[in-house]
Design a protein around this motif. Structure first.
Motif, short mmCIF file in Angstrom:
data_model
loop_
_atom_site.label_atom_id
_atom_site.label_comp_id
_atom_site.label_asym_id
_atom_site.label_seq_id
_atom_site.Cartn_x
_atom_site.Cartn_y
_atom_site.Cartn_z
N ALA A 50 -23.43 18.41 73.93
CA ALA A 50 -24.10 19.71 74.01
C ALA A 50 -25.57 19.58 73.63
N CYS A 51 -25.85 18.83 72.59
CA CYS A 51 -27.24 18.60 72.19
C CYS A 51 -27.98 17.86 73.30
N PHE A 52 -27.34 16.87 73.90
CA PHE A 52 -27.95 16.07 74.96
C PHE A 52 -28.33 16.94 76.15
N LEU A 53 -27.45 17.85 76.55
CA LEU A 53 -27.74 18.69 77.72
C LEU A 53 -28.86 19.67 77.45
N THR A 54 -28.96 20.16 76.24
CA THR A 54 -29.89 21.25 75.95
C THR A 54 -31.15 20.74 75.26
N ARG A 55 -31.27 20.97 73.99
CA ARG A 55 -32.51 20.72 73.27
C ARG A 55 -32.79 19.24 73.02
N GLY A 56 -31.74 18.40 73.12
CA GLY A 56 -31.95 17.00 72.79
C GLY A 56 -32.64 16.21 73.87
N ASP A 57 -32.14 16.34 75.13
CA ASP A 57 -32.64 15.45 76.18
C ASP A 57 -32.94 16.15 77.50
N LEU A 58 -31.97 16.85 78.08
CA LEU A 58 -32.14 17.33 79.45
C LEU A 58 -32.79 18.70 79.55
N TRP A 59 -32.88 19.43 78.44
CA TRP A 59 -33.54 20.74 78.39
C TRP A 59 -32.95 21.69 79.45
N CYS A 60 -31.65 21.68 79.60
CA CYS A 60 -30.95 22.60 80.49
C CYS A 60 -30.28 23.69 79.65
N SER A 61 -30.07 24.83 80.23
CA SER A 61 -29.55 25.97 79.50
C SER A 61 -28.15 25.72 78.96
N TRP A 62 -27.91 26.23 77.77
CA TRP A 62 -26.58 26.14 77.18
C TRP A 62 -25.56 26.91 78.03
N GLU A 63 -26.00 27.88 78.81
CA GLU A 63 -25.07 28.61 79.67
C GLU A 63 -24.42 27.67 80.70
N GLU A 64 -25.20 26.69 81.18
CA GLU A 64 -24.66 25.71 82.12
C GLU A 64 -23.56 24.86 81.46
N GLY A 65 -23.83 24.44 80.24
CA GLY A 65 -22.84 23.63 79.53
C GLY A 65 -21.60 24.42 79.17
N ALA A 66 -21.80 25.68 78.76
CA ALA A 66 -20.65 26.51 78.41
C ALA A 66 -19.73 26.71 79.60
N LEU A 67 -20.31 26.83 80.79
CA LEU A 67 -19.51 26.99 82.00
C LEU A 67 -18.67 25.74 82.27
N VAL A 68 -19.26 24.57 82.09
CA VAL A 68 -18.51 23.33 82.30
C VAL A 68 -17.37 23.21 81.29
N PHE A 69 -17.66 23.49 80.03
CA PHE A 69 -16.62 23.43 79.00
C PHE A 69 -15.52 24.46 79.28
N GLU A 70 -15.92 25.65 79.71
CA GLU A 70 -14.95 26.68 80.04
C GLU A 70 -13.99 26.22 81.12
N ASN A 105 -18.60 29.89 73.50
CA ASN A 105 -19.97 30.39 73.56
C ASN A 105 -20.67 30.33 72.20
N PHE A 106 -19.91 30.55 71.12
CA PHE A 106 -20.50 30.40 69.79
C PHE A 106 -21.00 28.98 69.59
N ASN A 107 -20.18 28.01 69.93
CA ASN A 107 -20.56 26.62 69.73
C ASN A 107 -21.81 26.26 70.52
N TRP A 108 -21.91 26.75 71.75
CA TRP A 108 -23.10 26.42 72.55
C TRP A 108 -24.34 27.13 72.03
N LEU A 109 -24.20 28.31 71.52
CA LEU A 109 -25.34 28.97 70.87
C LEU A 109 -25.80 28.13 69.68
N TRP A 110 -24.85 27.67 68.89
CA TRP A 110 -25.16 26.89 67.69
C TRP A 110 -25.83 25.57 68.05
N LEU A 111 -25.20 24.82 68.92
CA LEU A 111 -25.64 23.45 69.17
C LEU A 111 -26.95 23.38 69.96
#
Length: 606
Positions: A442-462, A474-480
């Protein structure tokens, strides 16, 4: 439990009412159809015959269990002599469980339904399964079965589709003169009890520390309700007349697609070939869930001392309970789990450590209630806002980039960073990842490396997780992503060094990224650094057999920290009425965090 009743006064079956209002129903062609993944059109009501007895219906949704199911018990207790009870499940392609659903998740649901049906049949009943829009198919069943009471477990989080669906179903029931009785039992305490004790949604805590104080003000969770017995079901109900109708699905392809979504837009898209050789981390069903709980609770010392952040993401056999999939579909009651932990801890030896929330097993259930409460609060403030950035009271607005190619490489485990790829491939093959692995990807997709929205990651996890849960995911993706509840954006998971400490031989990577099976451990976490001769000997040429890194972590992680700092500065200039809560908690969540490995830039701050 919180009980909510609507429609007509508490009903009593009287011959005068029956004579005046109930007329025999004749079998009629079904006007509704269901769309199957392998069967374009088939009748959803084939086999309906006449029914002259007034009935009670329990509508199963998430609580796919017999134990500790107060809504089901209410239905059984309300069925007076001569009345039938119909346990019903609607295969609804638009519901959260099926809207974005992998073949693994579909198979898990099928197993849960088959197990529930088998358990009901042992008690002389059965599960009646139909497919379609509940707003349409349930009224058909009410008329057919002469239903006068409908019970179900309420949707407390305010998940938008479920909220709209339930409102329409209740309105339809009221119009038909049917009493509706809903019970809030998804969490340890009904969410409205938290709201009431806090004196309103605006005063709800937004940190775990404060939430624990609120939780303790409510006392101890009630004991779980017992499972019904055969004597609780009508003794003379004839289920044989529907022997070949309303059957449970046998395979994932029996489940419906979302109704109003063109096939090419369905995500994820899969077919019969994807259902061959499935390897889920756990199997579904209440029977499996209760046996798994029993197995976990045997080691009383382990239960008493359990600390989620100390479990390992590197071991090939899970070091946690792996009960979360059973919680997500309600095949295991949270109160049953809670009191099982109490009982096991009471058997622990004197030498055993005693962990406490939020890291203990009880703490995991507290995190679950907290996550559900935050979803409820967000949706109460603005309907449907949980699970998205815009309009979400608890989410800071961050200008994420749009990069479908990067998201797809991340989803398929082809980023070129072996640990990240191993985690994502485990997710696709087993429907589960250790919570620290979830944090890293989750960190890698968002703020860590790829700078993609957490909404994209939440959809994949869902779509992929067996334990996909609207509130928790959704809580976890907001947090991470540092968009809500946690704001130390300078703390960043390294996709290389973090796991190297836990699994120096790279056994986890070798299992889930077989291209790297023969790579020397010196290069298993950074195969692009291996000399070509080493790559040739390992039968893995980087850039050919395994991708080059999608980004340079050392460079982009620093740039992304600057972007987050800019976004936070922008946030500080936002009017306070629109700001998300900004008070972080120092407690460590087993559901949403572990202490990450700081980068060089953040070493001092960490």
């Amino acid at each position: 439990d919180v009980y909510v009743t609507t429609s007509v006064n508490w009903f009593f079956v009287e011959s005068a009412f029956a004579a005046q209002h109930l007329q025999p129903l004749s079998a009629a062609p079904c006007t509704h159809s269901r769309i199957h993944r392998n069967n374009p059109v088939s009748s959803c009501c084939t086999g309906l015959g006449q029914s002259f007895n007034m009935s009670v219906m329990h509508w199963f949704r998430r609580g796919l269990r017999l134990h500790d199911n107060p809504a089901l018990l209410t239905a059984l207790a309300s069925a007076q002599e001569g009345m039938n009870v119909y346990p019903v499940y609607v295969l609804d392609g638009d519901c959260y469980q099926l809207r974005h659903c992998s073949a693994l998740r579909a198979q898990f649901l099928v197993e849960c339904l088959q197990d529930l049906d088998a358990s009901l049949r042992k008690l002389g009943s059965r599960l009646y399964v139909v497919s379609g829009d509940p707003v349409t198919v349930l009224p058909d069943l009410w008329r057919q079965f002469e239903v006068r009471l409908l019970t179900f477990e309420s949707n407390e989080t305010g998940e938008p589709y479920g909220t709209s669906r339930d409102q329409k179903v209740v309105e339809a029931a009221e119009a038909a003169g049917i009493k509706v009785n809903t019970v809030a039992s998804e969490t340890l305490f009904p969410l409205e009890q938290y709201v009431s004790k806090a004196k309103g949604v605006d005063r709800l805590p937004s940190t775990m520390t404060a939430f624990q104080k609120l939780f303790h003000r409510l006392g101890s969770p009630r004991m779980p309700r017992p499972s019904p017995t055969a004597d609780d079901f009508p003794q003379d109900q004839d289920h044989a007349q529907y022997m070949d109708a309303f059957l449970t699905p046998k395979r994932p392809t029996d489940l419906p697609w979302p109704r109003d979504t063109p096939r090419e837009n369905v995500f994820p898209l899969w077919g019969p070939a994807d259902c061959v050789g499935l390897t889920p981390r756990v199997r579904g069903g209440e029977t499996v869930a209760l046996e798994a709980l029993k197995t976990v609770m045997r080691d009383a010392d382990w239960v008493a001392a359990f600390e989620k952040p100390k479990t390992s993401p590197s071991v090939l056999d899970p070091s946690t309970t792996v009960l979360s999939p059973h919680m997500s579909l309600g095949t295991l009651s949270p109160r049953t789990f809670w009191h099982a932990v109490n009982e096991a801890a009471s058997r622990a030896s004197a030498k055993a450590a005693r962990s406490k929330p939020p890291v203990s097993l009880h703490g995991q259930l507290l995190w679950r209630d907290f996550n559900n409460l935050m979803a409820h609060a967000a949706n109460t403030r603005q309907s449907g806002s949980w699970g998205q950035m815009e309009g979400n009271h608890y989410c800071r607005q961050v200008p994420w980039s749009t990069n479908p190619e990067a998201v797809e490489r991340w989803r398929k485990g082809k980023t070129g960073y072996p640990w990240i790829d191993a985690c994502m491939r485990q997710l696709r093959s087993e429907g589960w990842i250790h919570h620290l692995g979830r944090h890293a990807v989750a960190c890698f997709l968002t703020r860590g490396d790829l700078w993609c929205s957490w909404e994209e990651g939440a959809l994949v996890f869902e779509s992929e997780l067996l334990d996909a849960d609207y509130a928790i995911n959704n809580f976890n993706w907001l947090w991470l992503s540092c968009s809500g509840f946690f704001y130390q954006y300078f703390r960043c998971y390294s996709p290389i060094s973090y796991q190297k400490k836990n699994d120096p031989d790279g056994l986890y990577i070798r299992k889930y990224v077989p291209e790297l099976e023969h790579m020397p451990k010196k290069f298993i976490f950074e195969p692009w650094k291996a000399p070509k001769a080493v790559q040739q000997k390992a039968k893995c040429m980087v850039g050919v057999d395994y991708p080059l890194p999608i980004v340079d972590h050392a460079t982009v992680s620093k740039a992304n920290m600057s972007k987050m700092a800019d976004a936070y500065r922008q946030y500080q200039s936002t009017p306070s009425a629109t700001k998300a809560p900004s008070t972080p908690t120092a407690a460590t969540s087993s559901l949403a965090r572990a202490t990450p490995v700081p980068t060089k830039r953040s070493k001092k701050a960490a």
